[in-house]
Scaffold this motif. Structure first.
Motif, PDB file in Angstrom:
ATOM      1  N   GLU A 188       0.840  -1.206   0.000  1.00  0.00           N
ATOM      2  CA  GLU A 188       0.000   0.000   0.000  1.00  0.00           C
ATOM      3  C   GLU A 188       0.867   1.244   0.000  1.00  0.00           C
ATOM      4  OE1 GLU A 188      -3.496   0.523   2.406  1.00  0.00           O
ATOM      5  OE2 GLU A 188      -3.275  -1.536   3.164  1.00  0.00           O
ATOM      6  N   PHE A 189       0.482   2.242  -0.813  1.00  0.00           N
ATOM      7  CA  PHE A 189       1.136   3.554  -0.817  1.00  0.00           C
ATOM      8  C   PHE A 189       0.159   4.541  -0.193  1.00  0.00           C
ATOM      9  CE2 PHE A 189       2.797   7.410  -3.181  1.00  0.00           C
ATOM     10  CZ  PHE A 189       4.026   7.436  -2.529  1.00  0.00           C
ATOM     11  N   LEU A 190       0.535   5.095   0.949  1.00  0.00           N
ATOM     12  CA  LEU A 190      -0.353   5.991   1.703  1.00  0.00           C
ATOM     13  C   LEU A 190       0.235   7.392   1.639  1.00  0.00           C
ATOM     14  CD1 LEU A 190      -0.452   3.175   4.136  1.00  0.00           C
ATOM     15  CD2 LEU A 190      -2.627   4.238   3.465  1.00  0.00           C
ATOM     16  N   ASN A 191      -0.404   8.233   0.852  1.00  0.00           N
ATOM     17  CA  ASN A 191       0.141   9.530   0.486  1.00  0.00           C
ATOM     18  C   ASN A 191      -0.719  10.631   1.101  1.00  0.00           C
ATOM     19  OD1 ASN A 191       0.955  11.828  -0.887  1.00  0.00           O
ATOM     20  ND2 ASN A 191       1.051  10.824  -2.897  1.00  0.00           N
ATOM     21  N   ALA A 192      -0.055  11.564   1.809  1.00  0.00           N
ATOM     22  CA  ALA A 192      -0.809  12.675   2.407  1.00  0.00           C
ATOM     23  C   ALA A 192      -1.372  13.602   1.327  1.00  0.00           C
ATOM     24  CB  ALA A 192       0.091  13.462   3.352  1.00  0.00           C
ATOM     25  N   GLY A 193      -0.727  13.621   0.174  1.00  0.00           N
ATOM     26  CA  GLY A 193      -1.173  14.486  -0.911  1.00  0.00           C
ATOM     27  C   GLY A 193      -2.243  13.832  -1.763  1.00  0.00           C
ATOM     28  N   GLY A 194      -2.573  14.518  -2.869  1.00  0.00           N
ATOM     29  CA  GLY A 194      -3.676  14.052  -3.700  1.00  0.00           C
ATOM     30  C   GLY A 194      -3.260  13.549  -5.073  1.00  0.00           C
ATOM     31  N   VAL A 195      -1.931  13.539  -5.359  1.00  0.00           N
ATOM     32  CA  VAL A 195      -1.461  13.056  -6.662  1.00  0.00           C
ATOM     33  C   VAL A 195      -0.247  12.147  -6.460  1.00  0.00           C
ATOM     34  CG1 VAL A 195      -2.292  15.015  -8.035  1.00  0.00           C
ATOM     35  CG2 VAL A 195      -0.022  15.126  -6.972  1.00  0.00           C
ATOM     36  N   LEU A 196      -0.046  11.250  -7.434  1.00  0.00           N
ATOM     37  CA  LEU A 196       1.090  10.330  -7.335  1.00  0.00           C
ATOM     38  C   LEU A 196       2.409  11.061  -7.557  1.00  0.00           C
ATOM     39  CD1 LEU A 196       1.971   7.389  -6.978  1.00  0.00           C
ATOM     40  CD2 LEU A 196       1.642   7.065  -9.446  1.00  0.00           C
ATOM     41  N   TYR A 209       3.427   0.874 -13.444  1.00  0.00           N
ATOM     42  CA  TYR A 209       4.119   0.069 -12.418  1.00  0.00           C
ATOM     43  C   TYR A 209       3.220  -0.186 -11.214  1.00  0.00           C
ATOM     44  CZ  TYR A 209       8.367  -0.067 -15.054  1.00  0.00           C
ATOM     45  OH  TYR A 209       9.286  -0.336 -16.039  1.00  0.00           O
ATOM     46  N   VAL A 210       2.402   0.790 -10.878  1.00  0.00           N
ATOM     47  CA  VAL A 210       1.439   0.584  -9.783  1.00  0.00           C
ATOM     48  C   VAL A 210       0.557  -0.623 -10.125  1.00  0.00           C
ATOM     49  CG1 VAL A 210      -0.587   1.595  -8.632  1.00  0.00           C
ATOM     50  CG2 VAL A 210       1.475   2.987  -9.004  1.00  0.00           C
ATOM     51  N   GLY A 211       0.128  -0.677 -11.394  1.00  0.00           N
ATOM     52  CA  GLY A 211      -0.684  -1.802 -11.851  1.00  0.00           C
ATOM     53  C   GLY A 211       0.095  -3.111 -11.856  1.00  0.00           C
ATOM     54  N   ARG A 212       1.287  -3.064 -12.434  1.00  0.00           N
ATOM     55  CA  ARG A 212       2.099  -4.287 -12.555  1.00  0.00           C
ATOM     56  C   ARG A 212       2.405  -4.910 -11.187  1.00  0.00           C
ATOM     57  NH1 ARG A 212       8.128  -4.309 -15.264  1.00  0.00           N
ATOM     58  NH2 ARG A 212       9.165  -5.496 -13.624  1.00  0.00           N
ATOM     59  N   TYR A 213       2.718  -4.055 -10.209  1.00  0.00           N
ATOM     60  CA  TYR A 213       3.070  -4.567  -8.886  1.00  0.00           C
ATOM     61  C   TYR A 213       1.833  -4.789  -7.996  1.00  0.00           C
ATOM     62  CZ  TYR A 213       7.892  -3.027 -10.013  1.00  0.00           C
ATOM     63  OH  TYR A 213       9.122  -2.819 -10.588  1.00  0.00           O
ATOM     64  N   GLY A 214       0.667  -4.386  -8.472  1.00  0.00           N
ATOM     65  CA  GLY A 214      -0.550  -4.568  -7.678  1.00  0.00           C
ATOM     66  C   GLY A 214      -0.599  -3.706  -6.428  1.00  0.00           C
ATOM     67  N   ILE A 215      -0.116  -2.468  -6.564  1.00  0.00           N
ATOM     68  CA  ILE A 215      -0.059  -1.567  -5.400  1.00  0.00           C
ATOM     69  C   ILE A 215      -1.416  -0.914  -5.167  1.00  0.00           C
ATOM     70  CG2 ILE A 215       0.959   0.598  -4.556  1.00  0.00           C
ATOM     71  CD1 ILE A 215       3.472  -0.237  -6.324  1.00  0.00           C
ATOM     72  N   ASP A 216      -1.790  -0.840  -3.913  1.00  0.00           N
ATOM     73  CA  ASP A 216      -3.031  -0.198  -3.506  1.00  0.00           C
ATOM     74  C   ASP A 216      -2.701   1.266  -3.160  1.00  0.00           C
ATOM     75  OD1 ASP A 216      -5.487   0.352  -2.501  1.00  0.00           O
ATOM     76  OD2 ASP A 216      -5.570  -1.414  -1.191  1.00  0.00           O
ATOM     77  N   LEU A 217      -3.215   2.224  -3.953  1.00  0.00           N
ATOM     78  CA  LEU A 217      -2.907   3.640  -3.730  1.00  0.00           C
ATOM     79  C   LEU A 217      -3.967   4.298  -2.864  1.00  0.00           C
ATOM     80  CD1 LEU A 217      -1.999   5.217  -7.223  1.00  0.00           C
ATOM     81  CD2 LEU A 217      -0.442   4.466  -5.420  1.00  0.00           C
ATOM     82  N   SER A 218      -3.542   5.013  -1.807  1.00  0.00           N
ATOM     83  CA  SER A 218      -4.494   5.805  -1.022  1.00  0.00           C
ATOM     84  C   SER A 218      -3.977   7.233  -0.914  1.00  0.00           C
ATOM     85  CB  SER A 218      -4.635   5.243   0.397  1.00  0.00           C
ATOM     86  OG  SER A 218      -5.180   3.954   0.360  1.00  0.00           O
ATOM     87  N   PHE A 219      -4.769   8.192  -1.383  1.00  0.00           N
ATOM     88  CA  PHE A 219      -4.399   9.597  -1.251  1.00  0.00           C
ATOM     89  C   PHE A 219      -5.046  10.190   0.007  1.00  0.00           C
ATOM     90  CE2 PHE A 219      -4.135   8.698  -5.838  1.00  0.00           C
ATOM     91  CZ  PHE A 219      -2.794   8.970  -6.003  1.00  0.00           C
ATOM     92  N   HIS A 220      -4.559  11.387   0.402  1.00  0.00           N
ATOM     93  CA  HIS A 220      -5.106  12.093   1.575  1.00  0.00           C
ATOM     94  C   HIS A 220      -5.043  11.242   2.834  1.00  0.00           C
ATOM     95  CE1 HIS A 220      -6.274  14.997  -1.391  1.00  0.00           C
ATOM     96  NE2 HIS A 220      -7.030  14.114  -2.007  1.00  0.00           N
ATOM     97  N   HIS A 221      -3.999  10.412   2.939  1.00  0.00           N
ATOM     98  CA  HIS A 221      -3.758   9.617   4.145  1.00  0.00           C
ATOM     99  C   HIS A 221      -2.420  10.062   4.734  1.00  0.00           C
ATOM    100  CE1 HIS A 221      -6.995   7.025   2.914  1.00  0.00           C
ATOM    101  NE2 HIS A 221      -6.791   6.196   3.927  1.00  0.00           N
ATOM    102  N   GLU A 222      -2.463  10.676   5.914  1.00  0.00           N
ATOM    103  CA  GLU A 222      -1.240  11.195   6.524  1.00  0.00           C
ATOM    104  C   GLU A 222      -0.893  10.392   7.779  1.00  0.00           C
ATOM    105  OE1 GLU A 222      -1.372  15.408   7.325  1.00  0.00           O
ATOM    106  OE2 GLU A 222       0.601  15.361   8.288  1.00  0.00           O
ATOM    107  N   LEU A 223       0.320   9.852   7.796  1.00  0.00           N
ATOM    108  CA  LEU A 223       0.756   9.063   8.960  1.00  0.00           C
ATOM    109  C   LEU A 223       0.841   9.970  10.191  1.00  0.00           C
ATOM    110  CD1 LEU A 223       1.863   6.401  10.131  1.00  0.00           C
ATOM    111  CD2 LEU A 223       4.147   7.150   9.430  1.00  0.00           C
ATOM    112  N   LYS A 224       0.231   9.537  11.282  1.00  0.00           N
ATOM    113  CA  LYS A 224       0.214  10.340  12.513  1.00  0.00           C
ATOM    114  C   LYS A 224       0.878   9.631  13.682  1.00  0.00           C
ATOM    115  CE  LYS A 224      -2.000  14.071  11.303  1.00  0.00           C
ATOM    116  NZ  LYS A 224      -1.309  15.367  11.320  1.00  0.00           N
ATOM    117  N   ARG A 225       0.741   8.300  13.737  1.00  0.00           N
ATOM    118  CA  ARG A 225       1.216   7.586  14.929  1.00  0.00           C
ATOM    119  C   ARG A 225       1.624   6.189  14.522  1.00  0.00           C
ATOM    120  NH1 ARG A 225      -0.984   4.948  19.824  1.00  0.00           N
ATOM    121  NH2 ARG A 225      -3.167   5.064  19.228  1.00  0.00           N
TER     122      ARG A 225
END
Ligand code: FAD
Length: 413
Positions: A188-196, A209-225
């Protein structure tokens, strides 16, 4: 009291390149570089350390060996600026006076900005290519994983090398694909921003590559803890309506990129803009309020991509404008920085998407399309990243040899 004609704060990519650039134009300058660090790091190499390509030692040199001959190295940290008095104050309260000041102390990685992170970095599957001592742990984790969940995070912009969070992910996925374990691994790629990626022309190549590797993209997700022993991370998700909620994720491995700000002593200084960065004119790199101060590298306010590649083009601009302001070179027009930055996106081991762009996200490829097509993954661009760019950094950029970084000149608007 110490006094030098030209004082440079920071002996990193920008500071050393600026000193070398000045000396390439004129010998016999009275220059001092202030930096407390014993080691100078080639940080762009850390992505390849985390990908098992470089050893960490290849990315470091003694600071003493990088200070250009004839330049005085003041081994101390700057604590404050007194631009009205044309002085900087060192920790311990020594004063250094200057005629011209170049500010290049880089940015601050705010590890403490994520609750629980510092306690678990380098353990419990928690790593980051943003630190010299941790990048090898990324590769150790990647090799040790035969399945499970791998999270890769990206904090809010601006950060240095905005592509680096996903470079770490692609190289990890490539290794798992090669070993046949990618199918057992949730990525999973958890990105605080809204674009790759901020320059949209490069997004399609990355999405392949996101497709080839089967990566799950999530935007507007900011790590806090983060709780390392419990292998759990909490993200703040911002919804389309502006509402926020906390999302919990468990992991076997997490690659964290910390939030990044201007260094504290810059942020609280009169040099800063409202966001904390040294406030320069984005074309001349001269301070907007203090004409004797210039800035380059990650610390300054211009809206370019914060990269060593950008600093390589900024150094000659600062050098020429500073010498011109001192009346030492007879250049009729100011040198202009066009916002160049570059991000070699390591999409798989052996291939790079070589993003090169200027202000406004305008693509400015250095090479003809038949050699490197910047919109496509390229083997030649990988060789550039692995074999050519490190010597370009050490032997050209830090030595004032600038065949590809001649500044433009034009009358300032
Ligand atoms: P730095 O090189 O960080 O140097 C700052 C210097 O200032 C340091 O020596 C420090 O000791 C000194 N300093 C700090 N505080 C003080 C103080 N108070 N007083 C005096 N001195 C001080 N760039 C690319 O071009 N391509 C890439 O592929 C790339 N990949 C990257 C991958 C990673 C993982 C990372 C972390 C960075 C990457 N970068 C890349 C970005 C690049 O490394 C930076 O943009 C570049 O180093 C910025 O140069 P700088 O001189 O502003 O700061």
């Amino acid at each position: 009291e110490i006094s030098h004609d030209i004082v440079i704060v920071g002996g990193g990519a920008g500071g050393i390149a600026a000193a070398a650039s000045l000396l390439a134009r004129m010998g016999n300058l009275d220059i001092a570089i202030i930096d407390p660090a014993d080691i100078h790091y080639y940080q762009p190499g850390w992505t390849l350390v985390g990908g098992g390509v470089f050893t960490p030692e290849e990315t470091r040199r003694d600071m003493a060996s990088q200070i250009p001959g004839g330049v005085r190295w003041i081994r101390a940290a700057v604590a404050a600026f007194e631009p009205e008095a044309k002085a900087v104050i060192l920790e311990g309260c020594r004063v250094v006076k200057y005629k011209k000041l170049i500010v290049a102390p880089g940015l601050k990685l705010n590890w403490a900005g994520i609750e629980g992170l510092e306690a678990t970095l380098g353990r419990n599957g928690v790593t980051s290519n943003y630190r010299y001592d941790l990048a090898p742990y990324t590769w150790e984790l990647v090799r040790g994983m035969s399945g499970g969940t791998a999270l890769f995070t990206q904090p809010p912009m601006p950060i240095k090398c905005a592509g680096a969070p996903q470079k770490a992910m692609y190289l990890s996925c490539c290794e798992w694909e090669r070993r046949g374990t990618l199918k057992n691994t949730r990525v999973e790629f958890l990105n605080a921003g809204g674009v790759l990626f901020g320059v949209k022309d490069y997004v399609p190549a990355l999405m392949e590559y996101v497709g080839r590797y089967g990566i799950d993209l999530s935007f507007h997700h900011e790590l806090k803890r983060i709780d390392g022993p419990a292998r759990t991370a909490w993200f703040e998700r911002t919804n389309a309506d502006g509402g926020r909620e906390i999302v919990e994720k468990s992991f076997d491995m997490i690659h964290v990129v910390p939030p990044q700000t201007a260094p504290d002593f810059v942020r609280v200084s009169p040099l800063a803009n409202a966001a904390g960065w040294v406030e320069v004119d984005q074309a001349t790199l001269r301070h907007v309020r203090y004409p004797d101060i210039y800035s380059l590298g990650d610390v300054m306010s211009a809206p370019n991509a914060k990269t060593a590649a950008a600093a390589r083009k900024q150094a000659p601009v600062v050098a020429e404008n500073l010498l011109r302001d001192l009346g030492l070179i007879a250049e009729p027009h100011e040198a202009i920085y066009d916002g160049y930055g570059s991000c070699p996106l390591t999409v798989e081991r052996g291939k790079v998407v070589l993003a090169e762009f200027a202000y406004g996200g305008r693509r400015v490829p250095s090479f003809p399309k038949w050699f490197i097509d910047d919109l496509k993954p390229s083997k030649t661009a990988w060789l550039l990243k692995e074999k050519i760019l490190p010597p370009v950094y050490w032997q050209a950029m830090l030595k004032g040899r600038e065949p590809m970084a001649k500044p433009h000149h034009q009358t300032a608007a």
